[in-house]
Design a protein around this motif. Structure first.
Motif, PDB file in Angstrom:
ATOM      1  N   GLN A 195       0.837  -1.209   0.000  1.00 30.62           N
ATOM      2  CA  GLN A 195       0.000   0.000   0.000  1.00 30.62           C
ATOM      3  C   GLN A 195       0.865   1.249   0.000  1.00 30.62           C
ATOM      4  O   GLN A 195       0.580   2.216  -0.712  1.00 30.62           O
ATOM      5  CB  GLN A 195      -0.937  -0.018   1.204  1.00 30.62           C
ATOM      6  CG  GLN A 195      -1.829   1.210   1.326  1.00 30.62           C
ATOM      7  CD  GLN A 195      -2.816   1.359   0.177  1.00 30.62           C
ATOM      8  OE1 GLN A 195      -3.222   0.374  -0.418  1.00 30.62           O
ATOM      9  NE2 GLN A 195      -3.207   2.584  -0.137  1.00 30.62           N
ATOM     10  N   LEU A 196       1.936   1.253   0.786  1.00 27.66           N
ATOM     11  CA  LEU A 196       2.834   2.406   0.806  1.00 27.66           C
ATOM     12  C   LEU A 196       3.433   2.663  -0.566  1.00 27.66           C
ATOM     13  O   LEU A 196       3.516   3.814  -1.024  1.00 27.66           O
ATOM     14  CB  LEU A 196       3.959   2.171   1.827  1.00 27.66           C
ATOM     15  CG  LEU A 196       3.588   2.245   3.305  1.00 27.66           C
ATOM     16  CD1 LEU A 196       4.746   1.765   4.169  1.00 27.66           C
ATOM     17  CD2 LEU A 196       3.173   3.663   3.696  1.00 27.66           C
ATOM     18  N   ALA A 200       2.963   5.956  -2.958  1.00 30.57           N
ATOM     19  CA  ALA A 200       4.100   6.708  -3.502  1.00 30.57           C
ATOM     20  C   ALA A 200       4.000   6.808  -5.020  1.00 30.57           C
ATOM     21  O   ALA A 200       4.241   7.876  -5.613  1.00 30.57           O
ATOM     22  CB  ALA A 200       5.413   6.038  -3.092  1.00 30.57           C
ATOM     23  N   TYR A 201       3.640   5.691  -5.651  1.00 31.19           N
ATOM     24  CA  TYR A 201       3.447   5.680  -7.117  1.00 31.19           C
ATOM     25  C   TYR A 201       2.379   6.698  -7.527  1.00 31.19           C
ATOM     26  O   TYR A 201       2.564   7.454  -8.489  1.00 31.19           O
ATOM     27  CB  TYR A 201       3.051   4.270  -7.553  1.00 31.19           C
ATOM     28  CG  TYR A 201       2.304   4.187  -8.860  1.00 31.19           C
ATOM     29  CD1 TYR A 201       2.963   4.341 -10.068  1.00 31.19           C
ATOM     30  CD2 TYR A 201       0.923   3.960  -8.871  1.00 31.19           C
ATOM     31  CE1 TYR A 201       2.262   4.272 -11.275  1.00 31.19           C
ATOM     32  CE2 TYR A 201       0.217   3.885 -10.055  1.00 31.19           C
ATOM     33  CZ  TYR A 201       0.892   4.040 -11.265  1.00 31.19           C
ATOM     34  OH  TYR A 201       0.209   3.973 -12.446  1.00 31.19           O
ATOM     35  N   TRP A 202       1.284   6.752  -6.775  1.00 32.91           N
ATOM     36  CA  TRP A 202       0.171   7.639  -7.134  1.00 32.91           C
ATOM     37  C   TRP A 202       0.545   9.103  -6.931  1.00 32.91           C
ATOM     38  O   TRP A 202       0.136   9.973  -7.701  1.00 32.91           O
ATOM     39  CB  TRP A 202      -1.064   7.273  -6.315  1.00 32.91           C
ATOM     40  CG  TRP A 202      -2.373   7.587  -6.961  1.00 32.91           C
ATOM     41  CD1 TRP A 202      -3.424   8.275  -6.418  1.00 32.91           C
ATOM     42  CD2 TRP A 202      -2.802   7.220  -8.285  1.00 32.91           C
ATOM     43  NE1 TRP A 202      -4.468   8.360  -7.303  1.00 32.91           N
ATOM     44  CE2 TRP A 202      -4.112   7.713  -8.465  1.00 32.91           C
ATOM     45  CE3 TRP A 202      -2.207   6.525  -9.327  1.00 32.91           C
ATOM     46  CZ2 TRP A 202      -4.828   7.542  -9.646  1.00 32.91           C
ATOM     47  CZ3 TRP A 202      -2.925   6.344 -10.515  1.00 32.91           C
ATOM     48  CH2 TRP A 202      -4.214   6.852 -10.654  1.00 32.91           C
ATOM     49  N   LEU A 208       2.659  14.685  -9.017  1.00 33.39           N
ATOM     50  CA  LEU A 208       3.740  15.373  -9.726  1.00 33.39           C
ATOM     51  C   LEU A 208       3.577  15.336 -11.241  1.00 33.39           C
ATOM     52  O   LEU A 208       4.298  16.033 -11.949  1.00 33.39           O
ATOM     53  CB  LEU A 208       5.092  14.766  -9.341  1.00 33.39           C
ATOM     54  CG  LEU A 208       5.439  14.792  -7.849  1.00 33.39           C
ATOM     55  CD1 LEU A 208       6.848  14.256  -7.626  1.00 33.39           C
ATOM     56  CD2 LEU A 208       5.320  16.195  -7.281  1.00 33.39           C
ATOM     57  N   GLY A 209       2.658  14.510 -11.734  1.00 29.95           N
ATOM     58  CA  GLY A 209       2.413  14.459 -13.171  1.00 29.95           C
ATOM     59  C   GLY A 209       3.501  13.760 -13.968  1.00 29.95           C
ATOM     60  O   GLY A 209       3.638  14.003 -15.178  1.00 29.95           O
ATOM     61  N   MET A 410       1.215  17.926   0.781  1.00 30.21           N
ATOM     62  CA  MET A 410       0.942  17.956  -0.649  1.00 30.21           C
ATOM     63  C   MET A 410      -0.230  17.051  -0.998  1.00 30.21           C
ATOM     64  O   MET A 410      -1.143  17.441  -1.750  1.00 30.21           O
ATOM     65  CB  MET A 410       2.171  17.519  -1.446  1.00 30.21           C
ATOM     66  CG  MET A 410       1.934  17.494  -2.963  1.00 30.21           C
ATOM     67  SD  MET A 410       3.299  16.763  -3.907  1.00 30.21           S
ATOM     68  CE  MET A 410       3.020  15.024  -3.612  1.00 30.21           C
ATOM     69  N   ALA A 411      -0.233  15.824  -0.451  1.00 35.36           N
ATOM     70  CA  ALA A 411      -1.296  14.876  -0.768  1.00 35.36           C
ATOM     71  C   ALA A 411      -2.656  15.411  -0.332  1.00 35.36           C
ATOM     72  O   ALA A 411      -3.642  15.318  -1.084  1.00 35.36           O
ATOM     73  CB  ALA A 411      -0.999  13.536  -0.090  1.00 35.36           C
TER      74      ALA A 411
END
Length: 477
Positions: A195-196, A200-202, A208-209, A410-411
């Protein structure tokens, strides 16, 4: 002839690969599968040219084994294990040993150990991790159960296990269901790690695009540092794969994650034992939420995101996301070790926390460089209460904390869910607080239920009750 060293029942992928692994290490294996055609296909196919013996009945399997018999069960957890035990039991004698290599619940293992022990049959509950490749080339093996059963099997299991720095990823865990318990916590940590990584991937993609190729390079780079691990490695490999039309295959996969229950077991046991296993539990809940695909699609049309403006600097935030992932991973393992420590106390097990880290360094899904640091922490302090209190991990958290906090900010600003990263930070902040607002909760409990409370100005163990309504109506403080 009764010359097989071990019997194996259940020729699905794990069973077949374990049989081949044992044969390759010089052990003679007799195999049986309820569906006889699978046994035949295995002998004609992957096992062709080996010394593996095929048996078409449990009776012939028992006859093929050296005494005392050692039989490894590789079947689905739950009722199938009990059914198989009942079928094979008539062919066993006192001193024979049954070994459950599946993902059984540890309480089932302890029940079976007692039931079989009444007939003099030894029983082991053995956690095996590593999937198909690990089973064939060297898994992580976590044995527990009747300690009398371990010495005759130690040589076999330690030879077929993964080896790291000359040390087998297989050591005796302890009595009762401790082997399966450690495997359960391993799987819970696996849920948390996955899940972590997904969060991070998302953040890299939606926050960040970055495109898939850029993210793939980020994960490949991370795998050369403190995050070096099997799951980071395969994430980089997954992101490299393209579908037949050239598009990233990851984008063709439905965002609904399945599970087999071991993560939920960890969470349920943590609730019973009073351990804040927040990250792993959030990882389980995140899978539940992902499975609500239809509802999420409908909600997307109705629920406003309410986004905040946020200046995103990709290069800086890649480093911050890395730090957040690493810090949360430390908290996840700290929670897992808290759970194992409390379970050992509750069940009377003598488990070696540093030894568990050694077993997880190779062969298993959560294998990583990071586990050497955990082993070192318990070498420094064998009775370490919490990994967060170890000097190395204290320094690592202090170093990564600013990036972790900025990543979550940021999230939240961008409306991206990060339940595992966020719950880990909430746990960290709660654990480091000498005072929490739980005093208000105790006051509320005493108000409506006379549950009493302790006072900070009196010794622990003294309990008090206040008639809150009467005192508030008279204006008393």
């Amino acid at each position: 002839m009764a010359d097989a060293d071990i019997g194996l029942i259940g020729l699905a992928v794990m069973g077949q690969n374990l049989a081949l692994n044992m044969d390759e290490h010089g052990f003679r294996v007799a195999v049986y599968n309820r569906t006889g055609t699978r046994t035949d296909e295995f002998l004609r196919g992957p096992a062709a040219g080996t010394r593996i013996v095929g048996c078409q009945s449990l009776a012939t399997l028992a006859q093929a084994l050296k005494r005392p018999r050692q039989i490894l069960l590789m079947v689905r957890a739950g009722a199938p294990v009990d059914d198989l035990i009942n079928e094979v039991r008539p062919y066993l004698e006192p001193g024979d040993c049954l070994i459950d290599g599946g993902n059984s619940h540890y309480r089932d293992t302890e029940r079976r150990l007692r039931e079989l022990g009444s007939d003099g049959i030894l029983y082991l509950g053995v956690g095996i991790s590593g999937g198909e490749h690990g089973a064939r080339r060297g898994p992580s093996i976590m044995p527990g159960g009747d300690p009398r059963a371990w010495p005759p099997l130690a040589g076999l299991f330690q030879r077929i296990a993964a080896q790291v720095d000359g040390v087998p990823c297989c050591q005796w865990v302890g009595d009762g269901g401790s082997g399966h318990y450690v495997k359960m916590v391993h799987n819970g940590i696996e849920y948390g790690d996955m899940q972590l990584i997904a969060e991070a991937y998302w953040l890299l993609r939606e926050g960040l695009g970055l495109d898939i190729d850029e993210i793939q390079r980020v994960f490949a780079d991370w795998n050369r540092g403190v995050l070096d691990s099997f799951l980071i490695e395969i994430t980089a490999q997954i992101l490299h794969v393209r579908d037949d039309d050239g598009a990233p295959l990851i984008d063709k996969i439905l965002d609904s994650a399945a599970q087999k229950g071991t993560g939920a077991w960890s969470g349920a046991d943590a609730l019973e034992l009073g351990i804040p296993l927040t990250l792993i539990t959030e990882a389980v809940f995140a899978r539940f939420l992902s499975a609500m695909k239809g509802q999420r699609e409908r909600a997307a049309a109705w629920l406003p995101p309410g986004l905040l403006s946020f200046a995103v600097e990709p290069e800086k935030f890649i480093a911050r996301i890395h730090d957040a992932l690493y810090a949360a991973k430390i908290c996840s393992y700290a929670q897992g070790y808290m759970l194992m420590r409390q379970a050992a106390i509750a069940n009377g097990w003598q488990i070696d926390p540093g030894g568990i880290a050694l077993m997880w360094r190779g062969g298993c899904i959560i294998r990583s460089r990071f586990l050497n640091d955990i082993k070192a922490a318990f070498d420094r302090e064998p009775d370490l209460e919490n990994l967060l209190l170890d000097p190395f991990f204290r320094e690592e958290l202090a170093r990564t904390l600013p990036g972790w906090r900025k990543t979550l900010a940021m999230a939240i600003g961008l409306g991206l869910p990060v339940p595992a990263l966020g719950s880990a930070l909430a746990f960290y902040d709660g654990y480091r607080q000498p005072v929490l607002p739980a005093n208000l909760i105790q006051a509320q409990r005493d108000y409506f239920g006379a549950h009493t409370y302790e006072r900070v100005d009196r010794p622990r163990g003294e309990f008090f009750h206040t008639d809150w309504l009467a005192r508030s109506s008279t204006g008393e403080a």
